[in-house]
Design an enzyme around this catalytic site. Structure first.
Site, short mmCIF file in Angstrom:
data_model
loop_
_atom_site.label_atom_id
_atom_site.label_comp_id
_atom_site.label_asym_id
_atom_site.label_seq_id
_atom_site.Cartn_x
_atom_site.Cartn_y
_atom_site.Cartn_z
N SER A 1 -0.09 -2.00 3.81
CA SER A 1 -0.74 -3.37 3.95
C SER A 1 -0.76 -3.77 5.09
CB SER A 1 0.05 -4.26 2.70
OG SER A 1 -0.34 -5.55 3.05
N GLU B 1 -2.18 9.37 10.84
CA GLU B 1 -3.22 8.30 11.07
C GLU B 1 -3.02 7.29 10.10
OE1 GLU B 1 -5.65 7.96 13.83
OE2 GLU B 1 -5.15 6.03 12.89
N ALA C 1 -2.73 3.69 -11.05
CA ALA C 1 -3.90 3.76 -11.08
C ALA C 1 -4.82 2.83 -12.52
CB ALA C 1 -4.58 4.98 -11.11
N ALA D 1 8.14 -5.80 4.05
CA ALA D 1 9.27 -4.75 4.67
C ALA D 1 8.75 -3.41 4.03
CB ALA D 1 10.64 -5.25 4.38
N ILE E 1 -8.05 -7.44 -0.37
CA ILE E 1 -9.15 -6.68 -1.45
C ILE E 1 -9.01 -7.38 -2.56
CG2 ILE E 1 -9.87 -4.36 -2.18
CD1 ILE E 1 -9.57 -4.23 0.81
N LYS F 1 6.06 -2.21 3.15
CA LYS F 1 4.60 -1.72 3.49
C LYS F 1 4.79 -1.37 5.00
CE LYS F 1 2.57 -2.01 -0.13
NZ LYS F 1 1.97 -0.62 -0.69
N TYR G 1 7.93 -7.52 0.34
CA TYR G 1 6.66 -6.69 0.31
C TYR G 1 6.21 -6.05 1.76
CZ TYR G 1 1.77 -5.81 -0.52
OH TYR G 1 0.47 -5.30 -0.59
N GLY H 1 -17.21 13.66 -18.47
CA GLY H 1 -17.18 15.21 -18.49
C GLY H 1 -16.36 15.88 -17.54
N1 LIG Z 1 -5.57 -5.78 -3.00
C1 LIG Z 1 -5.10 -5.96 -1.77
O1 LIG Z 1 -5.53 -7.03 -1.10
C2 LIG Z 1 -4.21 -5.17 -0.83
C3 LIG Z 1 -3.77 -5.35 0.54
C4 LIG Z 1 -3.12 -4.72 1.04
C5 LIG Z 1 -2.36 -3.57 0.33
N2 LIG Z 1 -2.84 -3.30 -1.02
C6 LIG Z 1 -1.96 -2.14 -1.55
O2 LIG Z 1 -3.04 -1.36 -2.17
C7 LIG Z 1 -2.37 -0.59 -3.33
C8 LIG Z 1 -2.96 -1.01 -4.55
O3 LIG Z 1 -2.90 -2.42 -4.93
P1 LIG Z 1 -3.96 -3.18 -5.84
O4 LIG Z 1 -4.35 -4.38 -4.87
O5 LIG Z 1 -4.92 -2.28 -6.45
O6 LIG Z 1 -2.99 -3.87 -6.93
P2 LIG Z 1 -3.01 -3.95 -8.57
O7 LIG Z 1 -2.23 -4.74 -8.94
O8 LIG Z 1 -4.23 -3.85 -9.13
O9 LIG Z 1 -2.63 -2.26 -8.63
C9 LIG Z 1 -1.22 -2.10 -8.52
C10 LIG Z 1 -0.84 -1.10 -9.74
O10 LIG Z 1 0.51 -0.81 -9.83
C11 LIG Z 1 1.33 -0.76 -10.89
N3 LIG Z 1 2.67 -0.70 -10.96
C12 LIG Z 1 3.26 -1.87 -10.62
N4 LIG Z 1 4.78 -1.51 -11.00
C13 LIG Z 1 4.60 -0.04 -11.15
C14 LIG Z 1 5.71 0.79 -11.40
N5 LIG Z 1 6.90 0.45 -11.46
N6 LIG Z 1 5.17 2.01 -11.76
C15 LIG Z 1 4.05 2.35 -11.78
N7 LIG Z 1 2.92 1.54 -11.67
C16 LIG Z 1 3.29 0.40 -11.31
C17 LIG Z 1 0.50 -1.77 -11.62
O11 LIG Z 1 0.51 -1.71 -12.97
C18 LIG Z 1 -0.80 -1.73 -11.09
O12 LIG Z 1 -1.86 -0.87 -12.03
C19 LIG Z 1 -0.69 -1.45 -3.22
O13 LIG Z 1 0.16 -0.24 -2.43
C20 LIG Z 1 -0.97 -2.53 -2.40
O14 LIG Z 1 0.17 -2.76 -1.96
C21 LIG Z 1 -3.54 -4.00 -1.54
#
Ligand SMILES: NC(=O)c1ccc[n+]([C@@H]2O[C@H](COP(=O)([O-])OP(=O)(O)OC[C@H]3O[C@@H](n4cnc5c(N)ncnc54)[C@H](O)[C@@H]3O)[C@@H](O)[C@H]2O)c1
Length: 253
Positions: free
Chosen positions: A144, A242, A14, A161, A192, A163, A159, A56
């Protein structure tokens, strides 16, 4: 509808500035949840904690490597110590890497699987005893579209695999925990607007990628956070196993 009032929620990954995890943590707090924010990026989690507290609302930040069972147990122990329960877990942290299989080292493979998939197992294992005891829980795992189609514009087989593994892991866990009032669902985003593909693409590149997306644009993090909030709510108690695709129509199953 969909109040999270009094709920205690852990959101991993986060910390990033414009990520899905940050949007989810802020959204959870806005709906009344106490939010535990975990990320390997300490500045990022402190920033999100500050944003939530300034409104808050309650938040607690942890610098956490989600591939470390020790780090995870610390988060869970301290959360239970402070708040007495964990209602919601969002396994969101992930990494990607653009590397072909023929060039991929075993370290590359292991790291991506550890951060993206093993972390979900470790976090679920750590929170489940307290959820089972209280007969309540909401687990949401981030998959993903790449786990269904392979990466299209950026990424690697490790990646994809990881997901795809999230989908199988989530469905299996349903069999084990449903009798205890715990639901397990996944969210499968398409493209996204975040930094996970090595930084947010230029406007030109975004337009090029968007041309292949029926909605003709990237998704927004608040659109993903809204679905996560719904699955995290008490009202979604009969939805389990789901998977929600959030991809602008780029892939339908
Ligand atoms: N953005 C997209 O297009 C997209 C598409 C499909 C799936 N997702 C999934 O959504 C989720 C969020 O991705 P996002 O797009 O917000 O990416 P992002 O890179 O903004 O966020 C990923 C976060 O994970 C943290 N992170 C990385 N390694 C870590 C570790 N070892 N321990 C703790 N935290 C760690 C990073 O510091 C980062 O804050 C992921 O699971 C991603 O696979 C995103």
């Amino acid at each position: 509808m969909f109040s999270l009032d009094g709920r205690v929620a852990i959101v991993t990954g986060a910390g990033s500035k414009r990520g899905i995890g940050r949007a989810t943590a802020i959204s959870f707090a806005g709906q009344g949840a106490k939010v535990i924010i975990c990320d390997i990026d300490l500045d990022g989690v402190m920033d999100v904690e500050g944003i939530i507290k300034a409104k808050g609302q309650e938040a607690l930040a942890f610098k956490t490597d989600v591939s470390s069972a020790g780090d995870i147990q610390k988060v869970v122990n301290e959360t239970l110590g402070k708040f007495g329960k964990i209602d919601i877990l969002v396994n969101n942290a992930a990494i990607n890497q653009p590397v072909k299989v023929i060039d991929m080292s075993e370290e590359d493979w292991d790291r991506v699987i550890a951060v993206n998939l093993t972390s979900a197992f470790l976090f679920c294992r750590a929170v489940l005893p307290s959820m089972i005891e209280r007969k309540y829980g909401r687990i949401i795992n981030l998959s993903s579209v790449a786990g269904k189609t392979g990466c299209i514009s950026y990424g690697g087989a490790h990646y994809c695999a990881s997901k795809a593994g999230i989908l199988g892991f989530s469905k299996h866990l349903v069999q084990e925990v449903s009798p205890y009032g715990i639901t397990v669902n996944s969210i499968t985003p398409g493209t996204i607007a975040t930094d996970i593909r090595g930084g947010l693409e230029s406007e030109e590149k975004q337009m090029e990628i968007s041309a292949r997306i029926p909605c003709r644009r990237f998704g927004r993090t608040d659109e993903v956070a809204a679905a996560i909030c719904f699955l995290a709510s008490e009202e979604a108690g009969y939805i389990t196993g789901e998977d929600i695709d959030i991809n602008g129509g780029v892939y339908m199953d």
